[in-house]
Design an enzyme around this catalytic site. Structure first.
Site, PDB file in Angstrom:
ATOM      1  N   CYS A   2       0.834  -1.199   0.000  1.00 32.35           N
ATOM      2  CA  CYS A   2       0.000   0.000   0.000  1.00 32.35           C
ATOM      3  C   CYS A   2       0.869   1.249   0.000  1.00 32.35           C
ATOM      4  O   CYS A   2       1.955   1.263   0.567  1.00 32.35           O
ATOM      5  CB  CYS A   2      -0.911   0.020   1.218  1.00 32.35           C
ATOM      6  SG  CYS A   2      -1.961  -1.428   1.392  1.00 32.35           S
ATOM      7  N   ARG A  27       4.070   0.024  -6.577  1.00 27.60           N
ATOM      8  CA  ARG A  27       4.003  -0.838  -5.405  1.00 27.60           C
ATOM      9  C   ARG A  27       2.888  -1.876  -5.525  1.00 27.60           C
ATOM     10  O   ARG A  27       2.888  -2.886  -4.816  1.00 27.60           O
ATOM     11  CB  ARG A  27       3.776   0.004  -4.136  1.00 27.60           C
ATOM     12  CG  ARG A  27       4.887   1.001  -3.871  1.00 27.60           C
ATOM     13  CD  ARG A  27       4.505   1.969  -2.771  1.00 27.60           C
ATOM     14  NE  ARG A  27       4.519   1.337  -1.470  1.00 27.60           N
ATOM     15  CZ  ARG A  27       5.574   1.283  -0.669  1.00 27.60           C
ATOM     16  NH1 ARG A  27       6.715   1.811  -1.055  1.00 27.60           N
ATOM     17  NH2 ARG A  27       5.495   0.705   0.510  1.00 27.60           N
ATOM     18  N   TRP A  74      -3.506  -2.238  -1.387  1.00 31.76           N
ATOM     19  CA  TRP A  74      -3.329  -3.619  -1.832  1.00 31.76           C
ATOM     20  C   TRP A  74      -4.048  -4.488  -0.819  1.00 31.76           C
ATOM     21  O   TRP A  74      -3.663  -4.551   0.341  1.00 31.76           O
ATOM     22  CB  TRP A  74      -1.846  -3.973  -1.909  1.00 31.76           C
ATOM     23  CG  TRP A  74      -1.548  -5.269  -2.569  1.00 31.76           C
ATOM     24  CD1 TRP A  74      -1.444  -5.503  -3.913  1.00 31.76           C
ATOM     25  CD2 TRP A  74      -1.267  -6.526  -1.924  1.00 31.76           C
ATOM     26  NE1 TRP A  74      -1.124  -6.835  -4.135  1.00 31.76           N
ATOM     27  CE2 TRP A  74      -1.022  -7.481  -2.941  1.00 31.76           C
ATOM     28  CE3 TRP A  74      -1.222  -6.936  -0.590  1.00 31.76           C
ATOM     29  CZ2 TRP A  74      -0.721  -8.802  -2.664  1.00 31.76           C
ATOM     30  CZ3 TRP A  74      -0.927  -8.256  -0.307  1.00 31.76           C
ATOM     31  CH2 TRP A  74      -0.679  -9.176  -1.344  1.00 31.76           C
ATOM     32  N   ASN A  98      -0.738   1.131   5.813  1.00 31.03           N
ATOM     33  CA  ASN A  98      -0.020   0.095   5.076  1.00 31.03           C
ATOM     34  C   ASN A  98       0.411  -0.954   6.089  1.00 31.03           C
ATOM     35  O   ASN A  98       1.075  -0.625   7.073  1.00 31.03           O
ATOM     36  CB  ASN A  98       1.213   0.679   4.370  1.00 31.03           C
ATOM     37  CG  ASN A  98       2.049  -0.383   3.674  1.00 31.03           C
ATOM     38  OD1 ASN A  98       1.583  -1.499   3.437  1.00 31.03           O
ATOM     39  ND2 ASN A  98       3.282  -0.036   3.332  1.00 31.03           N
ATOM     40  N   GLY A  99       0.027  -2.215   5.868  1.00 32.52           N
ATOM     41  CA  GLY A  99       0.445  -3.262   6.787  1.00 32.52           C
ATOM     42  C   GLY A  99      -0.719  -4.108   7.258  1.00 32.52           C
ATOM     43  O   GLY A  99      -1.797  -4.123   6.659  1.00 32.52           O
ATOM     44  N   GLU A 480      13.699 -18.418 -12.439  1.00 29.06           N
ATOM     45  CA  GLU A 480      13.363 -17.012 -12.630  1.00 29.06           C
ATOM     46  C   GLU A 480      12.517 -16.822 -13.882  1.00 29.06           C
ATOM     47  O   GLU A 480      11.562 -16.034 -13.895  1.00 29.06           O
ATOM     48  CB  GLU A 480      14.645 -16.180 -12.702  1.00 29.06           C
ATOM     49  CG  GLU A 480      14.489 -14.752 -13.201  1.00 29.06           C
ATOM     50  CD  GLU A 480      13.626 -13.873 -12.312  1.00 29.06           C
ATOM     51  OE1 GLU A 480      13.370 -12.720 -12.722  1.00 29.06           O
ATOM     52  OE2 GLU A 480      13.195 -14.312 -11.231  1.00 29.06           O
ATOM     53  N   LYS A 484       8.813 -15.148 -13.931  1.00 31.03           N
ATOM     54  CA  LYS A 484       8.473 -13.973 -14.734  1.00 31.03           C
ATOM     55  C   LYS A 484       7.226 -14.221 -15.569  1.00 31.03           C
ATOM     56  O   LYS A 484       6.341 -13.374 -15.661  1.00 31.03           O
ATOM     57  CB  LYS A 484       9.637 -13.608 -15.666  1.00 31.03           C
ATOM     58  CG  LYS A 484      10.734 -12.818 -15.022  1.00 31.03           C
ATOM     59  CD  LYS A 484      10.283 -11.408 -14.712  1.00 31.03           C
ATOM     60  CE  LYS A 484      11.204 -10.772 -13.700  1.00 31.03           C
ATOM     61  NZ  LYS A 484      11.084 -11.309 -12.345  1.00 31.03           N
ATOM     62  N   GLU A 487       4.169 -14.299 -13.343  1.00 32.33           N
ATOM     63  CA  GLU A 487       3.861 -13.004 -12.745  1.00 32.33           C
ATOM     64  C   GLU A 487       3.052 -12.109 -13.668  1.00 32.33           C
ATOM     65  O   GLU A 487       2.098 -11.466 -13.233  1.00 32.33           O
ATOM     66  CB  GLU A 487       5.158 -12.270 -12.377  1.00 32.33           C
ATOM     67  CG  GLU A 487       5.839 -12.742 -11.121  1.00 32.33           C
ATOM     68  CD  GLU A 487       7.093 -11.948 -10.839  1.00 32.33           C
ATOM     69  OE1 GLU A 487       7.259 -11.515  -9.693  1.00 32.33           O
ATOM     70  OE2 GLU A 487       7.905 -11.743 -11.756  1.00 32.33           O
ATOM     71  N   HIS A 503      12.645 -37.295 -13.236  1.00 27.17           N
ATOM     72  CA  HIS A 503      12.154 -37.602 -11.902  1.00 27.17           C
ATOM     73  C   HIS A 503      10.782 -36.981 -11.633  1.00 27.17           C
ATOM     74  O   HIS A 503      10.452 -36.677 -10.491  1.00 27.17           O
ATOM     75  CB  HIS A 503      13.169 -37.139 -10.856  1.00 27.17           C
ATOM     76  CG  HIS A 503      14.491 -37.821 -10.973  1.00 27.17           C
ATOM     77  ND1 HIS A 503      14.742 -39.050 -10.416  1.00 27.17           N
ATOM     78  CD2 HIS A 503      15.627 -37.460 -11.633  1.00 27.17           C
ATOM     79  CE1 HIS A 503      15.993 -39.416 -10.710  1.00 27.17           C
ATOM     80  NE2 HIS A 503      16.545 -38.465 -11.440  1.00 27.17           N
ATOM     81  N   LYS A 603       5.000  -4.444  -5.456  1.00 28.22           N
ATOM     82  CA  LYS A 603       6.432  -4.280  -5.697  1.00 28.22           C
ATOM     83  C   LYS A 603       7.243  -4.477  -4.419  1.00 28.22           C
ATOM     84  O   LYS A 603       8.253  -5.162  -4.410  1.00 28.22           O
ATOM     85  CB  LYS A 603       6.701  -2.883  -6.267  1.00 28.22           C
ATOM     86  CG  LYS A 603       8.160  -2.615  -6.620  1.00 28.22           C
ATOM     87  CD  LYS A 603       8.626  -3.520  -7.738  1.00 28.22           C
ATOM     88  CE  LYS A 603      10.028  -3.193  -8.184  1.00 28.22           C
ATOM     89  NZ  LYS A 603      10.523  -4.174  -9.171  1.00 28.22           N
TER      90      LYS A 603
END
Length: 608
Positions: A2, A27, A74, A98-99, A480, A484, A487, A503, A603
């Site tokens: 947030c 963010r 958020w 925020n939190g 990675e 990506k 995301e 496997h 973010k």
């Protein structure tokens, strides 16, 4: 996560609040709102979705107050609706947060027993009613906030304004960052310097447990014991003011293309070109010879940078490395030897789990070193040693240039460790430094594959699942690459060590499955080719990322071969990150997703 903004202005602040919130969009958020004081009366406007919706609301119903707070939310507690959007308010007080308030259930039940009626599903509304209850009893705003903070448990940053108090703005920090901006007859509160950059370059950062009382004349900061304290005011450069996309469609595209420059800047910070030696920015308070184990802790993409670095440290310095995701490390109470080295990697320097892991390592007597992109961040301030990346502000939620700059810093540190432990000779160091010096040029060459990747993305966009394979340092890069793609395109993807194909993952392969194989021509190339043959035998569509030698030696037909520049195998992850990022980016563009602000993501993850 947030974003918080507060302004004590000399004119109407609503437009300024929204402009500042736009600088916090990176963010991640799903609703937004502002509240101002007009003639001492609280007025607010909120909207679900993007800031353009809030702007439309303000255009229809303007706010003219000179004191105000703004917020991008958020969602944690409660759906991302207008009703749950911040600021939350009563007739006496408005709050942005925020939190997470961890004890909100018990606080809510206690208030409900007193007759308080709640209008939202959020934990934040607890704070509003706690303060309002005290105000209704005649308690002054400053005292009401102080007493309320003592009841809250969790990680939070808060901003308050009060009806009838046009010259008062209060902020509090317990975990998520909060900065104070000093202007000429104006004062500001914000989640970071980027938010405040257009207004002032004089910034101070609240420490954990701090709360601050702002008036037009200045700021009074109190610590967690309610004692007045001084927090240094620092100057911020132009990067904190305005960040735009230039001529690019998305911030992510711009940041991908900035990598030759910013990786070069980072290289110059850690390598002396004249002597061809690694030069660390500060004297280390330990000798690498005394380090028996290195612990690397991070989250998300930063953890994959740490995974690559594990290979480098173990190869160059012959020191064992443990790698942890921070959310697990902080709870498993890993034994750390006093005097060993713990490395923490975070783009923002505010990642809650990584910060908690840092504090645990310090409590165990380990040396703490942070690799961060924000040198004024909490992780940087609390670390014994800071090795900043020079990526500049990264706005796209999916990390790109921060990742490659982290790799550059970690490579330099691994070389320094090898020299310090006597495992690398001067000639070895010179050879490795030569390899690093070539990386910015090689990244620029890798960017020329973009037209081919853009065409390939149209095929990937038709897929429901994608598999990424790699060996050695290409294995973390496979992880990675899968991250990506997930995301920003929302296509399911998984990364595996190529040797693990038999496997389990091989069961997934059929003619509809694209398999991205990251395979520079190195000592394990032939092994990777054998895995490609296993994929081909089952009809999988191979996308090979390799160099000219690898393309020549590969005995398996691929759907597409992306040829990267020839280079020594050691630092290929920094260069091969480019096509991996481009593939995710262009696939997301084809899919029509919100590339810079993908759904459900933030973010800077400043809460658990």
């Amino acid at each position: 996560m947030c974003g918080i903004v507060g302004i004590l202005g000399r004119g109407p602040v609503a437009e300024q609040l929204v402009d500042s919130l736009k600088r916090l969009e990176y963010r991640g958020y799903d609703s937004a709102g502002v509240a101002t004081l007009e003639g001492g009366v609280l007025e607010r406007r909120r909207a679900e979705g993007k800031l353009k919706n809030l702007e439309a609301r303000l255009q229809a119903q303007p706010l003219k107050g000179f004191t105000g707070i703004g917020h991008t939310r958020w969602a944690t507690h409660g759906k991302p609706t207008e009703n749950n959007a911040h600021p939350h308010a009563t007739d006496r007080v408005a709050v942005v947060h925020n939190g997470i308030i961890e004890n909100f259930h018990e606080l809510r039940e206690a208030l409900q027993k007193k007759g308080t009626v709640f209008a939202t599903e959020t934990d934040t509304e607890i704070v509003v009613h706690l303060v309002d209850e005290l105000l209704s009893q005649g308690v002054a705003p400053v005292d009401a906030v102080r007493d309320t903070l003592s009841k809250l448990k969790g990680a939070f940053a808060l901003g308050f304004i009060f009806a009838g108090h046009d010259d008062l703005l209060i902020g509090a920090r317990n975990g998520p960052p909060l900065a104070v901006g000093y202007g000429k007859g104006e004062m500001y509160l914000g989640s970071d310097a980027i938010a405040l950059g257009p207004f002032t370059d004089n910034i101070s950062y609240l420490e954990d447990g701090d709360w601050v009382v702002l008036t037009h004349k200045g700021a009074t900061v109190y610590d967690r014991n309610n004692a007045i304290v001084d927090r240094e005011i620092v100057k911020h450069g132009p990067t904190a003011s305005l960040v735009d996309k230039a001529n690019y469609r998305h911030f992510m595209a711009k940041e991908i293309h900035e990598q030759p420059e910013v990786v070069g800047h980072t290289l110059a910070r850690y390598v002396d070109m004249g002597t061809e030696r690694v030069v660390l920015p500060a004297r280390l308070p330990f000798d690498f010879k005394d380090v028996q184990r290195i612990s690397i802790t991070a989250c998300g993409t930063a953890s994959y940078a740490g995974f690559v670095a594990k290979y480098w440290f173990e190869r160059f310095a012959r020191v064992p490395v443990e790698l942890d995701v921070a959310s697990e490390f902080r709870y498993r109470e890993a034994p750390l030897r006093k005097g060993d080295l713990a490395i923490f990697i975070s783009q923002s320097g505010e990642t809650a789990d990584t910060l908690a892991a840092l504090r645990y390592a310090k409590s165990q007597g380990a040396h703490t070193l942070s690799v961060v992109n924000v040198p004024t961040s909490t992780i940087a301030r609390e670390s014994e040693i800071v090795m900043p990346t020079l990526a500049g502000p990264e706005i796209g939620v999916a990390s790109t240039k921060a990742f490659t700059c982290q790799l550059m810093v970690l490579a330099a540190l691994a070389i320094a460790a090898g020299r310090g432990r006597g495992e690398l000779s001067e000639a070895d160091e010179t050879k490795l430094v030569h390899g690093l010096v070539e990386v910015p040029r090689l990244i620029a060459a890798a960017l020329t594959t973009e037209p081919q990747i853009e065409k390939l993305a149209r095929e990937i966009a038709k897929s429901k699942d994608v598999l990424y394979l790699g060996r050695g340092t290409s294995y973390p890069l496979a992880l990675e690459g899968a991250l990506k793609l997930k995301e920003i395109s929302y296509i399911h993807a998984e990364g595996y060590a190529a040797g693990e194909l038999k496997h389990g993952p091989i069961a997934l392969i059929d003619e509809t499955m694209p398999v991205v194989v990251i395979a520079p021509y190195d000592r394990v190339f032939e092994k990777t080719v054998s895995n490609m043959q296993e994929v081909a035998a089952r009809g999988g569509n191979i996308i090979l990322m390799t160099d000219a030698k690898g393309a020549q030696e590969a005995t398996v037909e691929s759907l597409v071969t992306i040829i990267l520049p020839d280079m020594a195998a050691t630092f290929t992850p920094i260069v091969y990150a480019i096509p991996v990022q481009l593939l995710a980016y262009h696939t997301a563009v084809v899919m029509g997703t919100d590339v810079d602000q993908p759904r459900n993501l933030a973010k800077s993850v400043t809460v658990e």
